[in-house]
Design a protein around this motif. Sequence first.
Motif, PDB file in Angstrom:
ATOM      1  N   TRP A  42     -33.366 -28.095 -11.185  1.00 19.60           N
ATOM      2  CA  TRP A  42     -33.754 -27.214 -12.287  1.00 19.60           C
ATOM      3  C   TRP A  42     -35.251 -27.318 -12.505  1.00 19.60           C
ATOM      4  O   TRP A  42     -35.836 -28.395 -12.375  1.00 19.60           O
ATOM      5  N   ASP A  43     -35.901 -26.202 -12.837  1.00 16.72           N
ATOM      6  CA  ASP A  43     -37.348 -26.195 -13.036  1.00 16.72           C
ATOM      7  C   ASP A  43     -37.743 -26.325 -14.503  1.00 16.72           C
ATOM      8  O   ASP A  43     -38.926 -26.250 -14.843  1.00 16.72           O
ATOM      9  N   GLY A  44     -36.746 -26.493 -15.390  1.00 14.18           N
ATOM     10  CA  GLY A  44     -37.046 -26.681 -16.804  1.00 14.18           C
ATOM     11  C   GLY A  44     -37.253 -25.403 -17.590  1.00 14.18           C
ATOM     12  O   GLY A  44     -37.621 -25.461 -18.768  1.00 14.18           O
ATOM     13  N   ASN A  45     -37.001 -24.263 -16.983  1.00 12.31           N
ATOM     14  CA  ASN A  45     -37.214 -22.994 -17.682  1.00 12.31           C
ATOM     15  C   ASN A  45     -35.893 -22.420 -18.208  1.00 12.31           C
ATOM     16  O   ASN A  45     -35.313 -22.959 -19.117  1.00 12.31           O
ATOM     17  N   ASP A  46     -35.407 -21.370 -17.602  1.00 16.27           N
ATOM     18  CA  ASP A  46     -34.201 -20.682 -18.064  1.00 16.27           C
ATOM     19  C   ASP A  46     -32.951 -21.474 -17.683  1.00 16.27           C
ATOM     20  O   ASP A  46     -32.768 -21.826 -16.520  1.00 16.27           O
ATOM     21  N   TYR A  47     -32.056 -21.731 -18.668  1.00 12.47           N
ATOM     22  CA  TYR A  47     -30.856 -22.525 -18.385  1.00 12.47           C
ATOM     23  C   TYR A  47     -29.826 -21.766 -17.533  1.00 12.47           C
ATOM     24  O   TYR A  47     -28.831 -22.341 -17.105  1.00 12.47           O
ATOM     25  N   LYS A  48     -30.082 -20.500 -17.271  1.00 14.59           N
ATOM     26  CA  LYS A  48     -29.152 -19.711 -16.451  1.00 14.59           C
ATOM     27  C   LYS A  48     -29.481 -19.765 -14.963  1.00 14.59           C
ATOM     28  O   LYS A  48     -28.704 -19.256 -14.141  1.00 14.59           O
ATOM     29  N   TYR A  49     -30.623 -20.385 -14.611  1.00 13.89           N
ATOM     30  CA  TYR A  49     -31.075 -20.359 -13.215  1.00 13.89           C
ATOM     31  C   TYR A  49     -31.487 -21.746 -12.724  1.00 13.89           C
ATOM     32  O   TYR A  49     -32.071 -22.542 -13.468  1.00 13.89           O
ATOM     33  N   LEU A  50     -31.195 -22.028 -11.440  1.00 19.22           N
ATOM     34  CA  LEU A  50     -31.645 -23.227 -10.759  1.00 19.22           C
ATOM     35  C   LEU A  50     -32.478 -22.813  -9.555  1.00 19.22           C
ATOM     36  O   LEU A  50     -32.477 -21.640  -9.150  1.00 19.22           O
ATOM     37  N   ILE A  51     -33.189 -23.785  -8.966  1.00 19.95           N
ATOM     38  CA  ILE A  51     -34.038 -23.509  -7.808  1.00 19.95           C
ATOM     39  C   ILE A  51     -33.525 -24.287  -6.600  1.00 19.95           C
ATOM     40  O   ILE A  51     -33.286 -25.495  -6.680  1.00 19.95           O
ATOM     41  N   LEU A  52     -33.359 -23.588  -5.504  1.00 19.51           N
ATOM     42  CA  LEU A  52     -32.886 -24.186  -4.255  1.00 19.51           C
ATOM     43  C   LEU A  52     -34.040 -24.244  -3.252  1.00 19.51           C
ATOM     44  O   LEU A  52     -34.654 -23.223  -2.943  1.00 19.51           O
ATOM     45  N   TYR A  53     -34.323 -25.458  -2.773  1.00 18.30           N
ATOM     46  CA  TYR A  53     -35.422 -25.669  -1.821  1.00 18.30           C
ATOM     47  C   TYR A  53     -34.875 -26.002  -0.422  1.00 18.30           C
ATOM     48  O   TYR A  53     -33.716 -26.362  -0.266  1.00 18.30           O
ATOM     49  N   ASP A  54     -35.785 -25.865   0.574  1.00 22.09           N
ATOM     50  CA  ASP A  54     -35.536 -26.339   1.946  1.00 22.09           C
ATOM     51  C   ASP A  54     -34.552 -25.495   2.742  1.00 22.09           C
ATOM     52  O   ASP A  54     -34.003 -25.975   3.749  1.00 22.09           O
ATOM     53  N   ILE A  55     -34.303 -24.259   2.333  1.00 22.07           N
ATOM     54  CA  ILE A  55     -33.500 -23.366   3.171  1.00 22.07           C
ATOM     55  C   ILE A  55     -34.414 -22.821   4.266  1.00 22.07           C
ATOM     56  O   ILE A  55     -35.430 -22.184   3.974  1.00 22.07           O
ATOM     57  N   PRO A  56     -34.104 -23.097   5.534  1.00 25.04           N
ATOM     58  CA  PRO A  56     -35.031 -22.708   6.623  1.00 25.04           C
ATOM     59  C   PRO A  56     -35.217 -21.195   6.722  1.00 25.04           C
ATOM     60  O   PRO A  56     -34.320 -20.422   6.380  1.00 25.04           O
ATOM     61  N   LYS A  57     -36.400 -20.797   7.203  1.00 24.75           N
ATOM     62  CA  LYS A  57     -36.728 -19.373   7.233  1.00 24.75           C
ATOM     63  C   LYS A  57     -35.875 -18.584   8.228  1.00 24.75           C
ATOM     64  O   LYS A  57     -35.799 -17.356   8.141  1.00 24.75           O
ATOM     65  N   TYR A  58     -35.229 -19.273   9.182  1.00 25.34           N
ATOM     66  CA  TYR A  58     -34.350 -18.571  10.118  1.00 25.34           C
ATOM     67  C   TYR A  58     -32.972 -18.306   9.506  1.00 25.34           C
ATOM     68  O   TYR A  58     -32.099 -17.702  10.137  1.00 25.34           O
ATOM     69  N   SER A  59     -32.733 -18.747   8.269  1.00 27.49           N
ATOM     70  CA  SER A  59     -31.467 -18.490   7.599  1.00 27.49           C
ATOM     71  C   SER A  59     -31.278 -16.992   7.381  1.00 27.49           C
ATOM     72  O   SER A  59     -32.234 -16.256   7.147  1.00 27.49           O
ATOM     73  N   SER A  60     -30.037 -16.546   7.449  1.00 28.69           N
ATOM     74  CA  SER A  60     -29.727 -15.130   7.208  1.00 28.69           C
ATOM     75  C   SER A  60     -29.406 -14.890   5.738  1.00 28.69           C
ATOM     76  O   SER A  60     -28.516 -14.100   5.406  1.00 28.69           O
ATOM     77  N   ILE A  61     -30.115 -15.559   4.862  1.00 32.71           N
ATOM     78  CA  ILE A  61     -29.870 -15.501   3.419  1.00 32.71           C
ATOM     79  C   ILE A  61     -29.914 -14.071   2.903  1.00 32.71           C
ATOM     80  O   ILE A  61     -30.710 -13.244   3.363  1.00 32.71           O
ATOM     81  N   LYS A  62     -29.040 -13.778   1.925  1.00 37.49           N
ATOM     82  CA  LYS A  62     -28.994 -12.469   1.293  1.00 37.49           C
ATOM     83  C   LYS A  62     -28.827 -12.623  -0.218  1.00 37.49           C
ATOM     84  O   LYS A  62     -28.271 -13.619  -0.680  1.00 37.49           O
ATOM     85  N   ILE A  63     -29.303 -11.638  -0.962  1.00 37.63           N
ATOM     86  CA  ILE A  63     -29.056 -11.609  -2.403  1.00 37.63           C
ATOM     87  C   ILE A  63     -27.545 -11.578  -2.631  1.00 37.63           C
ATOM     88  O   ILE A  63     -26.822 -10.807  -1.999  1.00 37.63           O
ATOM     89  N   GLY A  64     -27.072 -12.430  -3.525  1.00 35.70           N
ATOM     90  CA  GLY A  64     -25.642 -12.471  -3.815  1.00 35.70           C
ATOM     91  C   GLY A  64     -24.880 -13.533  -3.061  1.00 35.70           C
ATOM     92  O   GLY A  64     -23.696 -13.774  -3.349  1.00 35.70           O
TER      93      GLY A  64
END
Length: 270
Positions: free
Chosen positions: A180-202
């Motif tokens: 958590w970054d200490g801001n909005d309690y509805k959101y967390l931050i995810l680090y270290d996902i490699p750039k070759y990941s096929s990540i998508k919104i949702g």
Amino acid sequence: MCNSSNIFFKYKFIILFFILEFIAIYFTFSNQKFVCDGSNFLFGKIYETIYELKKYFLLETENKQLLEENKRLHRESIFSKITKISNDYTKVNEEYLQQYTYTPVQIINNNIHKQENYMIINKGELDGVKVDMGLILPNGIAGIIVKTTPNFSTAISLLNLKIKLNVRLKRDKNFGTLTWDGNDYKYLILYDIPKYSSIKIGDIVETDGKSSTFPEGIPIGRVYSYKLDDGKANFIVKVKIFSDFSTIRNAYLVKNLLKKEWDDLNKDSD
């Protein structure tokens, strides 16, 4: 005068509820450390009383949450077991060894507006609660137990700058660190996902099972947005969590029956 008395008796439970709520808020902000470490029996009883009053007014909602939670736990129970494979393995004789058990608890005090938030539950050492046990919700993770007394326990909340979880993207299995970054309690931050990941919104973010605290496959939230970090090597992902921490009450303690064996092996490999 008579009308005033009638109004008082008609709404006496609501009035009592707000009085106790005011007392809880006062103790929380005037003596944060004392409350957060769960060390005071009196405060624990105050918060437990407040919880019971809230439950009285929100009974229907509580019942729906319990039903949904039981349904999910039954559906995902395979993640609470490990497979035993014999020498003459076939799919027919596949066996499972129970690894995780769950104990229902109530969250009787919970903060969301600080940088380092904690919560108190209504079970403690007498109920078998131990430090490092996980605390899960009907649709996510609440935190990890950090202190116990005979009747109550304190958990570090997922909304705390100090907590870090091993998680993965459900669809492509790439893993990273959630905090958590200490801001909005509805959101967390995810680090270290490699750039070759096929990540998508949702995309769903879930536990990856690489720690001894939580089983794999517990859904936490969905990818809300993402961007490359300054080094252009990994994504920084904003995750909208499924749980509304401003209303959570019912939770489950997670006990890893094989935790000692797991931790001993990890110490040897360090």
